[in-house]
Write a protein that holds these residues in place. Structure first.
Motif, mmCIF file in Angstrom:
data_model
loop_
_atom_site.group_PDB
_atom_site.id
_atom_site.type_symbol
_atom_site.label_atom_id
_atom_site.label_comp_id
_atom_site.label_asym_id
_atom_site.label_seq_id
_atom_site.Cartn_x
_atom_site.Cartn_y
_atom_site.Cartn_z
ATOM 1 N N LEU B 87 0.831 -1.213 0.000
ATOM 2 C CA LEU B 87 0.000 0.000 0.000
ATOM 3 C C LEU B 87 0.862 1.258 0.000
ATOM 4 O O LEU B 87 0.416 2.316 -0.438
ATOM 5 N N PHE B 90 1.308 3.708 -2.839
ATOM 6 C CA PHE B 90 0.314 4.720 -3.190
ATOM 7 C C PHE B 90 0.360 5.929 -2.275
ATOM 8 O O PHE B 90 -0.509 6.777 -2.318
ATOM 9 N N MET B 188 -0.911 7.993 -9.331
ATOM 10 C CA MET B 188 -0.783 6.745 -8.577
ATOM 11 C C MET B 188 -0.647 7.021 -7.084
ATOM 12 O O MET B 188 0.118 6.360 -6.392
ATOM 13 N N SER B 189 -1.376 8.011 -6.620
ATOM 14 C CA SER B 189 -1.301 8.318 -5.197
ATOM 15 C C SER B 189 -2.707 8.461 -4.645
ATOM 16 O O SER B 189 -3.620 8.869 -5.366
ATOM 17 N N ILE B 190 -2.808 8.129 -3.390
ATOM 18 C CA ILE B 190 -4.101 8.245 -2.743
ATOM 19 C C ILE B 190 -3.971 9.229 -1.601
ATOM 20 O O ILE B 190 -3.014 9.176 -0.824
ATOM 21 N N ARG B 191 -4.952 10.124 -1.565
ATOM 22 C CA ARG B 191 -4.786 11.259 -0.681
ATOM 23 C C ARG B 191 -4.733 10.861 0.789
ATOM 24 O O ARG B 191 -3.934 11.381 1.545
ATOM 25 N N LEU B 193 -3.532 8.472 2.249
ATOM 26 C CA LEU B 193 -2.336 7.779 2.720
ATOM 27 C C LEU B 193 -1.201 8.755 2.977
ATOM 28 O O LEU B 193 -0.099 8.354 3.276
#
Lengths: 834, 194
Positions: B87, B90, B188-191, B193
């Motif tokens: 994970l 990300f 490819m990033s999730i805020r 995280l």
């Protein structure tokens, strides 16, 4: 360089000559306007052959002249920009040019006769710019940054309005501005109208700078959306000023805040409603394709006016109308209409933008409005500039805590520097009520100065600043399938990871919306046909292929003709063979002047074919399967030639509602039946032995063996002697387009089996007049005469089952069974006009 | 705070994990909770079936590939450390964090993010995306809307775009080059995280 200066000078001289008499004429005629009877009496004395009637046309004439002048201004500015200077942005140059024009007008008239009036601006110039901006809005980018944009638009604008107003008031109280008749509320009103970043100015400047897309969308989105805030603030403070200080209590303030919510969201909602209406409308405009493009403009304008009528935010309304409808409208409308909309939108928006800037310049040349107050004006400039910077940095600092990709410091600098004020502020200032605000002129002149300062000075320095700070520019990259494919994959990956993490994040919402959109909204707003096959990746693929095809053509054209693509062994026979002359009695119809074809082949150009829409019966086999086309090309040609022999000689018909011509069902039928008849006549004569059928067969076979060998032109023209008539000759010109469309190598003629009625060769699979029998019923007489050639019929019978003909009649009919929508589409193109 | 530290203490080697992934304690705890929720039987590790139980994931066209990415070849289970490390791909890149000179490349670097995406295509782990592999992904993502021929031509064209050495397959290097202009950090990033 010198020449361009000369050009500009010439233009200036022209403008002087053009504008001066007009203005003088205007002022000279003022007396006449008062007394129309004067004119009437004069007319009674006798019949005058030519009268000079300025008053009839005065208003539209002036309007259109100014539009024309603005257009010329734009032209000269572009020329200047090309050759002389490329530092000054267009908008700034246009304003400066406006100064000059205004000076000329003023010099001629000694008074200002023209200025930008708020109604003109708000009702005739602004809507199309906003519509254009929103219609071409990159939706994904916009919505993924919507949060930040809203923060800037709402809080940034409020912050600007409050701080500028309050600081100015503070300075006034401190006595910097001397004696002015102005209070706190007026200052706040002024602050609210000067607070908003102007969409027109921002678009004009930022379009030339090419900053990265996130930065652009932030500034641009803010400038569009902060209108709601500005208008509300303006209205609220305007009302407060009218009420007077003491009567404002908590309730009024609360009402003001509430009205903000109503105005902004009501306007947006109204825009969405109109977008839905528009999308639904374009769903069912397939029979009035020629005007469907107009609906976009009309409905957009309606959205604007309706919102204004309901005192909601008109700009927000038209913004959301454009943003929401674009996808569905583009999918529903015909491709041509989409192009029309795109171009017309750009023409309108660009034109209005030009006019706005020129008029802003012209407006300045007026001694009446100028009231100078050094303290007020300089302080305003200072505060506007400083508070913008502070506001941006403050809000960005907060936003960056939440943003996935933080906004960099450099971008923040550009954002704050990009806080251009423009015509909206001026329009609002000009709408102020002189009775309530005694210092209206000071406000107007300050607003104008702020506008000039920001648009010209900041506009000029924007580019160097962006370069100096090394702001990330928009990467000009080619469209790549692999990028799009991976974007799609990334979306899925992110959504999946969010699921695994068990949290509802952005991607969850995006996906949920997409699903909802796909299942319900598209279903409601899109044509069923448009819904099919609209996978985004595939459309990218399609677009890339189209691009390649165009490149291929232009590349190939440079090196010569591309006709080789179309060459097929079957079609490789010269038309100019002698067999024609022997057939004259068999095929009187085909005896067209072959030299015309020859000429056409030599001038063969792919683009001319692509563009050629003149063919009266467009048997378009493009887009059909080409694999089996080769055999049928022959039939196709024969058919074409015969079909052209319609009674109607001029085929360049005017039609208000269609571009393509002469495809009415009746006519096609008629042509077909007559062709049939003449064919049968030929058979008859052939059977009676008038025609040396055997010879033909021989010839044909010989020709096959020496295809290109004797494919040289043996006579220059009039190969077929008496048979050439001028009418036919003229027709061939029209035919050439389609004729060339389909097949062949240079100098290749057609070995057309259909030309040879008694031939046994099994290679020719298509005998159109027979294949057509079920599709298009021949005339009674023709049917009756058909059995006259029973043996031939039998021989030809198997051909009827052949389905590989690309003859478009057949194709059209096949399609009718298979795919209803497409045929409908074809029918639309056929003109009703006859 | 007490509960936070007590939860953290339950996780072995939590310091190393945080060091490697760059996650904050709060993230680790949140992910640990999620891990336990997914691990219904309390075995301390997850099986593919546990992932399969996530309803939304089952509907994801490339969901099974993403699940597959959690399991290194030959293994049937994934423990908490691996779970977090995957994970961590990300996690948005943070520019403020000072770069330690000789520290290993962080998991959420651009090329690691790309590698993650690459291995979703490259199911046979030969370091290349072949035409067949690409076609399979395309088929699952485009679904019914496009015919098989169209899919094939799309695949051909995609390979053609990226394929620099003309071997009819996309190597990782080619993959990386072809996506040079794409803002991977963004895509490819999730805020949450961060």
């Amino acid at each position: 360089m010198a020449s361009s200066i000369c050009l500009c000078l010439l233009r200036a001289v022209f403008l002087v000559c053009f504008v001066n008499p007009l203005i003088q004429g205007l002022s000279g005629d003022v007396n006449l306007v008062q007394d129309p009877r004067h004119r009437l009496e004069k007319n009674l004395t006798g019949l005058s052959i030519v009268t000079f009637d300025w008053h009839h046309v005065q208003t539209p004439y002036l309007v259109i002249t100014w539009v024309f002048v603005a257009g010329l201004a734009k032209l000269s500015v572009i020329e200047l920009n090309h050759h002389v200077i490329s530092v000054v942005p267009e908008s700034g140059l246009l304003i400066i040019l406006g100064f000059i024009l205004g000076g000329i007008v003023w010099g001629a008239d000694k008074a200002q006769t023209f200025k930008l009036l708020p109604p003109t601006f708000f009702y005739y110039l602004l809507p199309q710019i906003i519509l254009d901006a929103s219609y071409f809005m990159p939706n994904k980018l916009f919505f993924s940054n919507l949060g930040s944009i809203l923060i800037y638009a709402i809080f940034g604008t409020c912050w600007n309005a409050a701080t500028v107003g309050l600081s100015l008031w503070g300075c006034y109280e401190a006595g910097v501005m001397g004696n002015l008749d102005i209070g706190l509320l007026q200052f706040l009103l002024f602050g609210s109208l000067i607070a908003a970043v102007d969409p027109v100015a921002v678009i004009a400047v930022f379009e030339e700078v090419h900053v990265n897309e996130v930065l652009f969308i932030l500034v641009f989105g803010e400038s569009l959306l902060n209108d709601g805030v500005t208008v509300v603030l303006y209205n609220v403070f305007d009302a407060f000023v009218a009420l007077g200080g003491p009567r404002i209590d908590a309730e009024e303030i609360f009402k003001g805040i509430f009205s903000f919510v109503v105005v902004a969201f009501g306007g947006s909602f109204l825009g969405v409603v109109f977008a839905v209406l528009l999308s639904l409308l374009t769903r069912c405009t397939k029979h009035i394709q020629i005007i469907e493009a107009g609906f976009v403009f009309v409905v957009g304008y309606l959205a604007y006016l309706t919102a204004d009528m309901l005192s909601l935010s008109a700009i927000l309304s038209v913004t959301f109308c454009g943003i929401c409808c674009q996808k569905y409208v583009n999918a529903n409308m015909d491709e041509k209409s989409v192009t029309t909309v795109r171009h017309a939108m750009k023409v309108l928006a660009n034109g209005s933008e030009t006019m706005i800037f020129v008029f802003l310049g012209i407006t300045a040349i007026d001694t009446e409005i100028w009231v100078w107050n050094t303290g007020f004006i300089l302080l305003t400039l200072l505060f506007v500039f400083i508070y913008r910077i502070i506001g941006v940095f403050l809000l960005t600092w907060m936003l960056n805590k939440f943003r996935l990709v933080p906004i960099e410091v450099i971008d923040q600098v550009v954002m704050s520097y990009g806080g251009l004020r423009g015509a909206v502020a001026y329009g609002l200032a000009a709408m102020l009520d002189k009775d309530k605000i005694p210092e209206k002129n000071l406000i107007i002149s300050t607003t104008l100065i702020v506008v000039y300062f920001t648009v010209i000075l900041q506009g000029i320095t924007m580019k160097p600043l962006v370069q100096w700070l090394k702001v990330k520019r928009a990467a000009h990259s080619d469209l790549k399938l692999i990028e799009k494919l991976n974007n799609r994959a990334f979306d899925h990956i992110l959504a999946a990871v969010e699921d695994i993490c068990g949290r509802i994040g952005d991607n969850w919402w995006t996906r949920g919306w997409n699903r909802f959109e796909e299942n319900y909204i598209s279903w409601l707003l899109m044509k069923p046909k448009a819904r099919k096959n609209r996978d985004y990746l595939f459309s990218i693929f399609h677009k890339l292929n189209l691009e390649d095809a165009v490149n291929y053509v232009s590349e190939g054209e440079r090196q010569g003709s591309l006709a080789f693509i179309r060459s097929d062994e079957v079609a490789n026979v010269d038309f100019k063979k002698q067999f024609g002359s022997e057939f004259t009695d068999v095929m009187p119809d085909i005896m067209v002047n072959m030299s015309n074809y020859e000429l056409g082949i030599e001038n063969f150009s792919v683009t001319s074919i692509v563009k050629d829409t003149i063919p009266s019966v467009s048997l378009d086999i493009h887009g059909k399967d080409r694999k089996n086309a080769a055999d049928d090309i022959n039939a196709h040609h024969l058919l074409q030639q015969h079909l052209y022999r319609s009674r109607k000689n001029h085929r360049h018909k005017f039609s208000r509602s269609h571009f393509s011509i002469n495809q009415s069902e009746d006519e096609v039928q008629e042509i077909f039946q007559r062709t049939m008849r003449s064919r049968l006549e030929s058979f008859k004569s052939a059977k009676m032995g008038v025609n040396p059928a055997k010879k033909i067969t021989k010839h044909h076979k010989k020709d096959l063996t020496h295809k290109m060998a004797n494919g040289h032109p043996d006579g220059t023209d009039h190969l077929y002697g008496d048979e050439v008539d001028s009418a036919v000759g003229s027709e061939t010109g029209a035919i050439r387009g389609t004729f060339m469309r389909d097949t062949y190598t240079v100098r290749a003629g057609i070995e057309n089996p259909v030309f040879l009625p008694a031939m046994d060769s099994p290679t020719h699979s298509s005998l159109p007049w027979l294949m057509e029998t079920d599709a298009v019923a021949p005339s009674q007489r023709a049917q009756w005469r058909l059995p006259w050639t029973p043996n031939r019929l039998r021989r030809l019978a198997p051909m009827r089952v052949s389905t590989c003909s690309t003859d478009s009649f057949l194709m059209a009919d096949l399609e009718e069974h298979e795919e209803k929508p497409q045929t409908d589409h074809e029918e639309e193109i056929r003109p009703v006009f006859d | 705070m007490g509960s936070t530290s007590s939860t953290l203490l339950k996780i072995p080697n939590v310091e190393v994990l945080m060091q490697e992934t760059g996650f904050s304690p709060a993230h680790i705890i949140r992910l640990h909770d999620r891990f336990k929720a997914l691990d219904k039987e309390g075995r301390g590790h997850l099986c593919p079936q546990d992932f399969g139980a996530i309803k939304e994931l089952a509907m994801n066209p490339i969901g099974d590939r993403i699940i597959g990415a959690f399991f290194s070849p030959g293994k049937e289970t994934v423990d908490f450390h691996t779970f977090v490390k995957i994970l961590a791909h990300f996690r948005p890149v943070d520019k403020d964090r000072p770069k330690e000179p000789n520290s290993p490349e962080p998991i959420n670097s651009r090329s690691n993010k790309l590698k993650f995406a690459f291995q979703l295509y490259d199911q046979d782990k030969d370091g290349k995306i072949s035409r067949d592999e690409l076609l399979k992904v395309l088929r699952s993502m485009l679904g019914m809307q496009v015919t098989e021929e169209q899919l094939e031509s799309i695949a051909d064209r995609t390979i053609q775009e990226a394929d620099l050495d003309r071997d009819e397959a996309i190597s990782f290097e080619e993959f990386r080059k072809s996506l040079e202009k794409v803002n991977i950090d963004h895509k490819m990033s999730i805020r949450f995280l961060r």
